[in-house]
Design a protein around this motif. Structure first.
Motif, PDB file in Angstrom:
ATOM      1  N   ASN A  54      46.896  20.740  45.075  1.00 23.91           N
ATOM      2  CA  ASN A  54      47.940  21.896  45.590  1.00 23.91           C
ATOM      3  C   ASN A  54      46.459  22.944  46.108  1.00 23.91           C
ATOM      4  N   THR A  55      45.326  24.280  45.529  1.00 26.82           N
ATOM      5  CA  THR A  55      44.452  24.762  46.309  1.00 26.82           C
ATOM      6  C   THR A  55      43.296  25.030  45.121  1.00 26.82           C
ATOM      7  N   ALA A  56      42.581  26.407  46.484  1.00 25.63           N
ATOM      8  CA  ALA A  56      41.204  25.984  45.348  1.00 25.63           C
ATOM      9  C   ALA A  56      41.407  27.321  45.172  1.00 25.63           C
ATOM     10  N   LEU A  57      42.271  28.300  45.327  1.00 22.59           N
ATOM     11  CA  LEU A  57      41.725  29.291  44.980  1.00 22.59           C
ATOM     12  C   LEU A  57      43.771  29.556  45.033  1.00 22.59           C
ATOM     13  N   LYS A  58      44.280  29.626  43.007  1.00 21.63           N
ATOM     14  CA  LYS A  58      45.248  29.991  43.031  1.00 21.63           C
ATOM     15  C   LYS A  58      45.722  31.074  42.622  1.00 21.63           C
ATOM     16  N   ASN A  59      46.731  31.627  43.466  1.00 26.51           N
ATOM     17  CA  ASN A  59      46.954  33.319  43.017  1.00 26.51           C
ATOM     18  C   ASN A  59      47.994  33.708  42.698  1.00 26.51           C
ATOM     19  N   ASN A  60      49.374  32.598  42.551  1.00 21.92           N
ATOM     20  CA  ASN A  60      50.849  32.624  42.539  1.00 21.92           C
ATOM     21  C   ASN A  60      51.006  32.577  41.666  1.00 21.92           C
ATOM     22  N   TYR A  61      51.714  34.005  40.988  1.00 19.27           N
ATOM     23  CA  TYR A  61      52.376  33.816  39.693  1.00 19.27           C
ATOM     24  C   TYR A  61      53.449  34.875  39.855  1.00 19.27           C
ATOM     25  N   SER A  62      54.390  35.247  38.746  1.00 23.31           N
ATOM     26  CA  SER A  62      55.770  35.907  39.015  1.00 23.31           C
ATOM     27  C   SER A  62      55.144  37.405  38.726  1.00 23.31           C
ATOM     28  N   LYS A  63      53.968  37.760  37.836  1.00 20.91           N
ATOM     29  CA  LYS A  63      53.189  39.473  38.043  1.00 20.91           C
ATOM     30  C   LYS A  63      52.978  38.653  39.297  1.00 20.91           C
ATOM     31  N   ARG A  64      52.631  39.841  40.040  1.00 21.76           N
ATOM     32  CA  ARG A  64      51.794  39.452  40.748  1.00 21.76           C
ATOM     33  C   ARG A  64      50.582  40.724  41.361  1.00 21.76           C
ATOM     34  N   GLY A  65      50.636  41.377  40.345  1.00 17.37           N
ATOM     35  CA  GLY A  65      49.569  41.842  39.377  1.00 17.37           C
ATOM     36  C   GLY A  65      48.727  42.791  40.010  1.00 17.37           C
ATOM     37  N   ASP A  66      48.298  44.123  40.408  1.00 14.92           N
ATOM     38  CA  ASP A  66      47.185  45.087  40.721  1.00 14.92           C
ATOM     39  C   ASP A  66      46.338  45.100  41.183  1.00 14.92           C
ATOM     40  N   GLY A  67      45.508  43.824  39.959  1.00 14.45           N
ATOM     41  CA  GLY A  67      43.686  43.595  40.745  1.00 14.45           C
ATOM     42  C   GLY A  67      43.382  43.335  41.829  1.00 14.45           C
ATOM     43  N   LYS A  68      42.183  44.329  42.202  1.00 15.67           N
ATOM     44  CA  LYS A  68      41.498  42.848  43.838  1.00 15.67           C
ATOM     45  C   LYS A  68      40.509  42.091  43.157  1.00 15.67           C
ATOM     46  N   ILE A  69      40.816  40.747  43.259  1.00 16.65           N
ATOM     47  CA  ILE A  69      39.724  39.452  43.695  1.00 16.65           C
ATOM     48  C   ILE A  69      39.144  39.279  44.941  1.00 16.65           C
ATOM     49  N   LEU A  70      37.966  39.273  44.708  1.00 14.78           N
ATOM     50  CA  LEU A  70      36.591  39.671  45.837  1.00 14.78           C
ATOM     51  C   LEU A  70      36.111  38.195  45.423  1.00 14.78           C
ATOM     52  N   LEU A  71      35.552  37.450  46.751  1.00 16.79           N
ATOM     53  CA  LEU A  71      35.835  36.440  47.399  1.00 16.79           C
ATOM     54  C   LEU A  71      34.337  36.299  48.059  1.00 16.79           C
ATOM     55  N   PHE A  72      33.022  36.077  47.832  1.00 16.08           N
ATOM     56  CA  PHE A  72      31.815  36.645  48.230  1.00 16.08           C
ATOM     57  C   PHE A  72      31.242  34.812  48.062  1.00 16.08           C
ATOM     58  N   ASN A  73      30.922  34.409  49.137  1.00 16.95           N
ATOM     59  CA  ASN A  73      29.453  33.221  49.469  1.00 16.95           C
ATOM     60  C   ASN A  73      29.627  32.341  49.010  1.00 16.95           C
ATOM     61  N   ASN A  74      31.110  31.795  48.814  1.00 19.82           N
ATOM     62  CA  ASN A  74      31.422  30.423  48.355  1.00 19.82           C
ATOM     63  C   ASN A  74      31.972  29.177  48.948  1.00 19.82           C
ATOM     64  N   THR A  75      32.081  28.123  48.801  1.00 20.33           N
ATOM     65  CA  THR A  75      32.073  27.209  49.158  1.00 20.33           C
ATOM     66  C   THR A  75      32.833  26.354  49.060  1.00 20.33           C
ATOM     67  N   ILE A  76      34.002  26.042  49.847  1.00 20.21           N
ATOM     68  CA  ILE A  76      35.525  25.915  49.561  1.00 20.21           C
ATOM     69  C   ILE A  76      35.884  23.840  50.459  1.00 20.21           C
ATOM     70  N   VAL A  77      35.870  22.720  50.008  1.00 19.31           N
ATOM     71  CA  VAL A  77      36.018  21.846  50.977  1.00 19.31           C
ATOM     72  C   VAL A  77      36.674  21.057  50.210  1.00 19.31           C
ATOM     73  N   THR A  78      38.616  20.688  50.377  1.00 13.94           N
ATOM     74  CA  THR A  78      39.745  20.787  50.264  1.00 13.94           C
ATOM     75  C   THR A  78      40.268  19.920  51.254  1.00 13.94           C
ATOM     76  N   ASP A  79      41.515  18.842  51.118  1.00 16.59           N
ATOM     77  CA  ASP A  79      42.644  18.970  51.428  1.00 16.59           C
ATOM     78  C   ASP A  79      43.623  19.473  51.737  1.00 16.59           C
ATOM     79  N   VAL A  80      43.986  20.828  50.693  1.00 12.70           N
ATOM     80  CA  VAL A  80      44.920  21.268  50.549  1.00 12.70           C
ATOM     81  C   VAL A  80      44.915  23.361  51.722  1.00 12.70           C
ATOM     82  N   ASP A  81      45.979  24.186  50.666  1.00 12.67           N
ATOM     83  CA  ASP A  81      45.211  24.777  51.335  1.00 12.67           C
ATOM     84  C   ASP A  81      44.065  25.283  50.788  1.00 12.67           C
TER      85      ASP A  81
END
Length: 813
Positions: A408-435
């Motif tokens: 499906n996806t490397a970083l999944k964010n979708n949920y019925s509640k959107r949420g007000d919290g900030k997400i910070l993505l630094f210096n990660n390595t993502i290798v995937t056939d999807v999102d």
């Protein structure tokens, strides 16, 4: 120093303020009635920062500069009293202000354990200015032990409960003799229960059993579980699946089988799980083929502050897949999951049918870093991040797929509640056939702070899609990432969308030159990492380099391996990898021997590793052989087998190695699997069907009719499969929209490799129940979905999805 021996004492602080105003000012949400209060919540190598009792009404009316420095012992004395020598000040990352909480918060990263620090926060709050200073001490690897209790199998015969507490000056330590396996009663919910017990250590236990959890920790504080081997817990599932409802695929005498955990945590604080090996639960999770996964976890937690997961191996397998390796309790609640001040690093999350980890919940100053995620549908779930900020940095997310090959996806964010919290993505390595990064939920958040929702910097992303479109519905800042596509896209111009959104203006758009991707080394080549520069991020990436130079998961090990990933097939049936010691010569170090053993889940019987144990010494590399030929007689199915083994030290530190074995070309095993499959006929549609079942609606006329003639003993429940010759994701079956699911198909996307067998079933989230077919003639009418013409040359009925989805490109029959 006694001043820093406990959580509350280590957060003592000295505050110095220059107050410029005491009356409410423009942008003020709260009259200034006192001085802002600085709170520090340290863990081992990071700390949460909280500046409380602020007044600004919006983030624009607050600003702060954070610095910190290490304070160490000095030989200097004054009046016979030892002084503390301070290192130079370092800049920290900015705080995020939350008006509704009257609080600014953030973290310090890359600290050292058992070390004293000083932090200074200079702020402006609705016009008033001041500086708050605090000292704190990070947690120590070792804690004092007052008493050691040695457990025996007899102690667990009727369940074992710990309610007695130790103290900060002396923990109660429970252990077992070497080589002894403790087996919990199948009549008890858990093998070991800790309830309202504080200052407890469980160490060096080999533990099995408990008919739900192996260990339950309820409302406890200051708990350490380390170097334990936990398996064979929970309830065995009954096959085949009952697909009458979302979770009813796990029915055991009317009871759902879900979230059975090696370790369950509910409430409490300061709970440390480290160097544990959790594997082979009795149950297994269903895949999304049926419905939302339900099944076992390595860890199931919620409502506990200051949870630390470090250096653990959560190793699933094809026969014992996790639901999520680590799952959040009460996802949509602020106290869900590792909700506040969690420190999660150096872990291996492998082989589940949903997420590697769910952070879902408050995610207040949550920090997840230097972990490896693979073999799951999604890597990290932040759905939802209700409060934040949530810091995700220097992780490796790779080889995403569930047991049937869907991702499906490397970083999944979708949920019925959107949420007000900030997400910070630094210096990660993502290798995937999807999102790489999914969008956020569409529901209204419970509050709006005005902060950025998502920040991405210095990541290496190689994916089918970089950022899903829903990402940019929020206030987002993505830049300085190295981006590439795993295959060309004809349906959308990914990079044009970034240009349109004015994002990634300093990003790189090129294939990532990894050190050795075929052998699992996804670090950038050193010379390339020196050349490509991202954004300098205080305390995280001060040099501005992309990704990380560390091997994932990060572990303090004294040896290196030549490969972290091994891929074998019917032609290449064995491989070798080398362990190279980093030990100093005997003249420079006392201990120059490292004893290791090979451990692997029972269910990964498709390969063997030799030698099974050994010793590493300075200057003497050791070669391991991974072989599938000697074990092939025990391999039942033709599929892409997925699993891992550990090179494990006696203290629980390990290096995981993934082994993939592809025998999908074994026609004999495919024929055995499909022995009871029923093949049907493809006929032209009748005149009425040719005109379409919806009043001759254009574009919905039937393309063909599928016919199955069943004998009385063949009547029953079946899944429907077609062999497709072109790329297609949806189809009309008896005028109802259906999805095409293949073992090589990405969730909700077209089959990437054709020709290929695919299941014609209901979409994700719906219960994909089999058809109930009667004796005699059974017909299905197929028509193309809009803009989705299809070509199909064979049809079949199967009792189980594995009949075709284990080896969808093998046509043996």
């Amino acid at each position: 120093m006694n001043n820093f021996s406990g959580r509350h004492l280590c957060c003592q602080y000295r505050l110095f303020f220059i107050l410029l105003a005491f009356l409410p000012l423009p942008g003020s949400a709260l009259a200034a009635t006192g001085q802002p209060r600085l709170e520090i919540y340290p863990t081992f190598v990071s700390a949460g920062i909280y500046l409380n009792d602020l007044t600004a009404g919006t983030p624009e009316h607050f600003s702060a500069n954070v610095r910190f420095r290490k304070i160490g012992n000095s030989d200097r004395t004054r009046g016979g009293r030892e002084e503390l020598a301070a290192a130079a000040w370092q800049d920290a990352y900015e705080l995020t202000y939350h008006p509704a909480d009257h609080q600014a918060r953030g973290i310090l990263a890359n600290l050292a354990s058992a070390t004293t620090y000083e932090v200074s926060v200079t702020y402006t709050d609705s016009g008033r200015a001041g500086t708050a200073i605090a000292t704190f001490r990070t947690l120590s690897d070792d804690v004092p032990v007052a008493k050691t209790i040695t457990l025996t199998p007899a102690d667990l015969a009727n369940g074992f409960t710990i309610s007695e507490s130790g103290t900060a000056d002396g923990y109660l330590r429970y252990t077992a003799p070497p080589g002894v396996t403790l087996i919990g009663s199948i009549q008890k919910t858990q093998a070991i229960l800790l309830i309202k017990a504080n200052y407890i250590i469980l160490e060096n236990l080999t533990l099995e059993g408990g008919n739900y959890n192996a260990i339950s920790i309820i409302d406890c504080e200051h708990i350490r579980i380390r170097n334990c081997d936990i398996s064979n817990y929970g309830t065995e599932r009954v096959l085949p699946f009952d697909t009458s409802g979302r979770h009813s695929v796990y029915r055991d005498n009317g009871r759902n089988i879900n979230n059975q955990a090696g370790i369950m945590i509910r409430g409490g604080s300061d709970i440390v799980l480290e160097r544990n090996y959790i594997h082979d639960p009795k149950s297994r999770a269903n895949s999304w083929f049926y419905s939302h996964p339900a099944g076992p976890n390595a860890v199931f937690l919620g409502g506990a502050r200051g949870v630390v997961l470090r250096y653990n191996d959560f190793v699933g397998s094809d026969l014992h897949r996790w639901n999520d390796a680590v799952e959040s309790n009460i996802n949509g609640d602020i106290r869900g999951g590792p909700w506040k001040d969690a420190e999660i690093y150096g872990n291996y999350f492998g082989f589940g049918n949903d997420d590697g980890i769910e952070l879902d919940g408050g995610q207040i100053n949550c920090r997840v870093f230097r972990n490896k995620f693979e073999g799951t549908l999604c890597g990290i779930s932040t759905a939802p991040c209700l409060r934040g900020p949530s810091f995700i940095f220097e992780n490796l997310i790779v080889n995403l797929r569930d047991e049937l090959g869907t991702a499906n996806t490397a970083l999944k964010n979708n949920y019925s509640k959107r949420g007000d919290g900030k997400i910070l993505l630094f210096n990660n390595t993502i290798v995937t056939d999807v999102d790489a990064v999914s969008g956020f939920g569409k529901g209204d958040p419970d509050r709006v702070s005005g902060n950025l929702k998502f920040v991405s910097r210095n990541n290496i992303i190689q994916a089918a899609n970089i950022f899903a479109g829903g990402v940019f519905r929020e206030k987002t800042s993505v830049d300085y990432d190295l981006l590439s596509l795993v295959r060309p896209r004809t349906d959308v111009d990914v990079f044009a969308r970034l240009d349109q959104e004015k994002q990634e203006t300093h990003g790189y758009r090129q294939t990532a030159p990894f050190r050795d991707a075929p052998n699992g080394d996804f670090r950038l080549q050193p010379e390339v990492r020196e050349k490509l520069r991202g954004e300098k991020i205080p305390n995280f990436s001060p040099d501005g380099k992309l990704g990380t130079a560390l091997a994932m998961p990060e572990r303090p090990l004294d040896f290196e391996i030549s490969a972290a990933e091994v891929r074998l097939d019917l032609q290449t049936t064995n491989a070798q990898l080398t362990l190279t010691p980093k030990i100093e010569p005997p003249a420079r170090r006392e201990n120059t021997r490292i004893e290791f053993s090979i451990v692997q889940p029972v269910a990964t019987n498709y390969f063997a590793v030799t030698p099974s144990h050994g010793v590493l010494e300075a200057g003497k590399p050791v070669t391991l052989t991974i072989d599938t030929k000697s074990t092939y007689k025990d391999v039942k199915d033709a599929r892409l087998h997925s699993g891992a083994f550990l090179i494990r030290m006696t203290n629980g530190f390990s290096r995981p190695v993934t082994v993939y074995f592809d025998n999908r070309a074994d026609d004999a095993k495919v024929k055995t699997r499909r022995a009871n499959v029923i093949y049907g006929k493809i006929e032209p549609p009748g005149e009425d069907e040719r005109q379409g079942p919806n009043n001759k609606t254009p574009g919905k006329s039937a393309s063909c009719k599928l016919v199955f003639d069943l004998t009385p003993d063949q009547a029953g429940k079946y899944y429907l499969f077609g062999r497709f010759k072109n790329r297609v994701s949806r189809i009309l079956l008896n005028d109802k929209m259906m999805w095409i699911r293949s073992g090589e198909q990405q969730l909700g996307r077209e089959i990437p490799n054709v020709p290929c067998w695919g299941n014609i079933g209901l979409p994700q989230g719906a219960t994909n129940a089999p058809f109930v077919l009667l004796a005699g003639r059974n017909e299905f009418v197929l028509a193309p979905a809009e803009k989705q013409p299809f070509e199909m040359d064979a049809v079949a009925l199967g009792k189980e999805p594995e009949d075709f989805l284990y080896a969808p490109a093998n046509f043996a029959r």
